[in-house]
Design an enzyme around this catalytic site. Sequence first.
Site, PDB file in Angstrom:
ATOM      1  N   HIS A  61       0.937  -1.231   0.151  1.00 54.24           N
ATOM      2  CA  HIS A  61      -0.117  -0.041  -0.046  1.00 54.24           C
ATOM      3  C   HIS A  61       0.818   1.141  -0.024  1.00 54.24           C
ATOM      4  O   HIS A  61       0.252   2.253  -0.334  1.00 54.24           O
ATOM      5  CB  HIS A  61      -0.949  -0.082   1.346  1.00 54.24           C
ATOM      6  CG  HIS A  61      -2.333   0.420   0.909  1.00 54.24           C
ATOM      7  ND1 HIS A  61      -2.473   1.802   0.186  1.00 54.24           N
ATOM      8  CD2 HIS A  61      -3.596   0.136   0.997  1.00 54.24           C
ATOM      9  CE1 HIS A  61      -3.691   2.086   0.018  1.00 54.24           C
ATOM     10  NE2 HIS A  61      -4.413   0.987   0.747  1.00 54.24           N
ATOM     11  N   ARG A  62       1.928   1.134   0.403  1.00 57.18           N
ATOM     12  CA  ARG A  62       2.937   2.336   0.190  1.00 57.18           C
ATOM     13  C   ARG A  62       2.937   2.999  -1.152  1.00 57.18           C
ATOM     14  O   ARG A  62       3.073   3.970  -1.324  1.00 57.18           O
ATOM     15  CB  ARG A  62       4.268   1.976   0.750  1.00 57.18           C
ATOM     16  CG  ARG A  62       4.381   1.621   2.211  1.00 57.18           C
ATOM     17  CD  ARG A  62       5.763   1.107   2.602  1.00 57.18           C
ATOM     18  NE  ARG A  62       6.209   0.017   1.558  1.00 57.18           N
ATOM     19  CZ  ARG A  62       7.650  -0.480   1.994  1.00 57.18           C
ATOM     20  NH1 ARG A  62       8.228  -0.193   2.965  1.00 57.18           N
ATOM     21  NH2 ARG A  62       7.683  -1.605   1.112  1.00 57.18           N
TER      22      ARG A  62
END
Lengths: 529, 418
Positions: free
Chosen positions: B391-392
């Site tokens: 998700h980064r």
Amino acid sequence: MNLSSAWKLPITFFVENNLYAVSTTVAEATGEPRLSARALGFGIPSWQVDGMDPLAVHLAMKEAEAVMREGGGPSFIEVETYRFFHQNGPYPGSAFGYRTKEEEASWRARDPLDRVAKEMIALGLIDEAGVADVRDQAQKAMLVAIAQLLEPDPDQPGKRRIIPALWPDPGFVNVGIRGDGSELAGVRTLEPTSYTGEVETTKFVDAVAAVMDRRMDQDERIIVLGEDVHRLNGGTNGATKGLSKKFGGRVLGTPISENAFAGLGGGMALDGRFRPVVEFMYPDFMWVAADQVFNQIGKARHMFGGENPVPLVLRTKVAMGSGYGSQHLMDPAGIFATSPGWRIVAPSSAADYIGLMNTALTLQDPVLVIEHVDLYGELGEVPAGDLDYFIPVGKAAVRRVGSDVTVISYLSMLKPVLQAVEQTGIDAEVIDLRWLDRASLDWDTIGESIRKTNAVLIVEQGARGTSYGGWLSDEIQRRYFDHLDQPIERVTGGEASPSISKVLERAAIAGTEEVVAGLELIRRGMGGR
Amino acid sequence: MAIIVRMPEVLANASEAALQTWMVKEGDSVVVGQPLAEIETEKANVEYDSEVEGTILRLLVGEGDSVAVGDPIGVIAAPGESDVDVDRLLAGAVDDPPAPTEASEDAAPVSIAQTTASSAQAAAPDAASESGERLFASPLVRRLARERNLDLASVAGSGPSGRIVRRDLEGVHQTQSAPRAELTASSSVVPTPGYIDVPHTGMRRAIARRLTESKSTVPHFYVVADCRVDALLELRRQVNEISPRRISINDFVIKAVAKALVEVPEANVIWTEEASRRFDTVDVAVAVSTDGGLLTPVLRGVESLGVATISEQVTELADRARSGRLKQHELEGGSFAISNLGMFGVDEFSAILNPPQSGILAVSAAKQRPVVENGSVVVGSVMTVTLSADHRVVDGALAATWLAAFVRLIENPLALLI
């Protein structure tokens, strides 16, 4: 000359003194230009005659013949003559500037053909026309002879060439360096390593004398030549013990003149009526006899088309360890092995010696038999009462079966090798070559062993430079390259010839310690952790 | 001159690495190319080969220790060298640490000078070993290697100057399979009542460490989709009728992943501390199960590869992964991975990201299921896939967009052949 004088040999040295060695005159080359004067120093009757006068030469030869027939020994005739042309080619020497045309003309005026014609005409034995006829006849004969050999050269108009078909096949180049060994067909062979019959113990050196005694008894052609071989109860080491007493005229103590008596032996061998056994007291003396040993005896058979055998045995003893010093302590194997014509045996035991000497004395080739002072005193078992067996050419002996390394050695080094193997615990296969020359090496035994062990250590005692192992190592690496797991290693003495000091002598030669070091080198080469 | 062996920078920009297992011990002689140690990197366990020949004087790092790249880990004496003051050598080395490669170049000429003690030994092989590239083997060994079809590069020579000699071939099979033998349970199992302890291998430790790190530091999220694969199965059947090699569903999946990453290039991205790195080409890691654990060799430039080529390369990489012959660089890179457990019949699963990759697609078995088609229930072949995303760098919408592209491609597979 000295030998012929000492032994009163019926031989005439007939010297055509044509005054020149290429461009150097006799007067330049010696302080006594009368070559005939040399013979006087040896007590040989000597004549100097006009070589341009056939009658004078004839008369001198009659006198020399009388001396020989009376048992007066050798004689020496120097005939003064002249080389009209240069050393070679169709041009006179004056063309090269080392003498004058006048000198040549003065000798031309003494032409023996003209002189004979003039004297015969004066005696009314022939006339001018007869002389011309004879000359013409001779020239025609020459032309006929030439026509057999030469033809016009199609490539160079006006020139002739040797008829191509007369040249030998290049494939003949190595034919006849030695005989084919067929003279050994049918002999009774015996392999001491597998002999199981009755044995008796003998000293090595006694076996040397005994087998020679036996052969001289059986073959009256055998003549022994060497320094002191007739005295001291069998020479300096007893190797000819009893022979001179039993075979009086056939054991000849020679002057110190290796080139002379080796040459005499070579001549006898070529002649074929006698079988000379020549002894060199020390191997190093081969150098003073080198012309006869290598240039004549070794090359003679091949040089004359391979047909004329040279059955000669040359015995010598390696004396490393005896303290006799630098000029006496070489191992001759390496030099002989790299020179053509010679076969070489190096027996390590009395039993081998008997069989190998019998083979050597039957071969129609010059055979070097190497002995060793260290072996002379050793006791060994030999087949009882049997001095007539043969060990075939090209048969090595495996003295120890092993799988780690093939150790190749000969003569006196077998003992240190086996000791070193024992000490190191390396599972070595030890091969005693027996036959060392290029033509007689037992490649079957060597090859089989190398295929098994994949490593080779060649062990010899003497100096590195003239050593035997060099050529052998070269041969092995090419024959068995794909079977070698490490470089062929060699144990030899040092670079120097062993000197007379005990300490330096030991340091210069290889012994058990050096073999141990060689085996350890092999062990490192085997790898493994 | 003795050589200090330093922790290699096996991975670009890595600052430290763990020494997993020493494969030599003090006093051993080593040759160029002989493995010294298993070193654990972020990607895999690598065997670090000696760049010099000589004798192991000292091992400075214990097994399992993590060491900064460039720090000394051992000292190797040059062949024939003795009496080395290791401490002094190390003290002198601190100020001016040469790179390991430089050290090896320094060492070779010196080793020549020091082997002159025995004239027989100071022969050409020493001189030639300078390059470190030529392999020294005895003539016999070269012949045997030819006959037995052995790769001598994997054999350590124990003869002088590291020459491979006959004895070294006697254990060659063991030598080659030794690391693998350790991986199998049977060889190192200690039986105790009720359970057995299988000692960790380097690879097992690496898997444990890396996946723990991934799962605990990378924010995973998951997007699941069902793919209708009737068309894919039919296409594969047709393709396999004419293809000289058997094309698998997974080969099509790899192609579809690549194509989807081309269509949605924003997803072809990884997280670095400073930036999001977007790639021009598509490198896809393919998980391969081996006896020792999971390996993920990377397929390069998949966007330009045909399905047949993909199939061929995957097979080849998998074969080498299973025989332990992958090179470190083949395990590095990639922005995306595929893990397929379809052959085990699983309905669905999710995978842990393999950093620095930002996506991994967990592919399950294609099964016949009831599906609703035009308002009625029919039987269709369905394959469930689960995308795990970092998700980064990949937000939910981006992940969904990418997955939709993938589903469309896999359900209309003719596009994969174009």
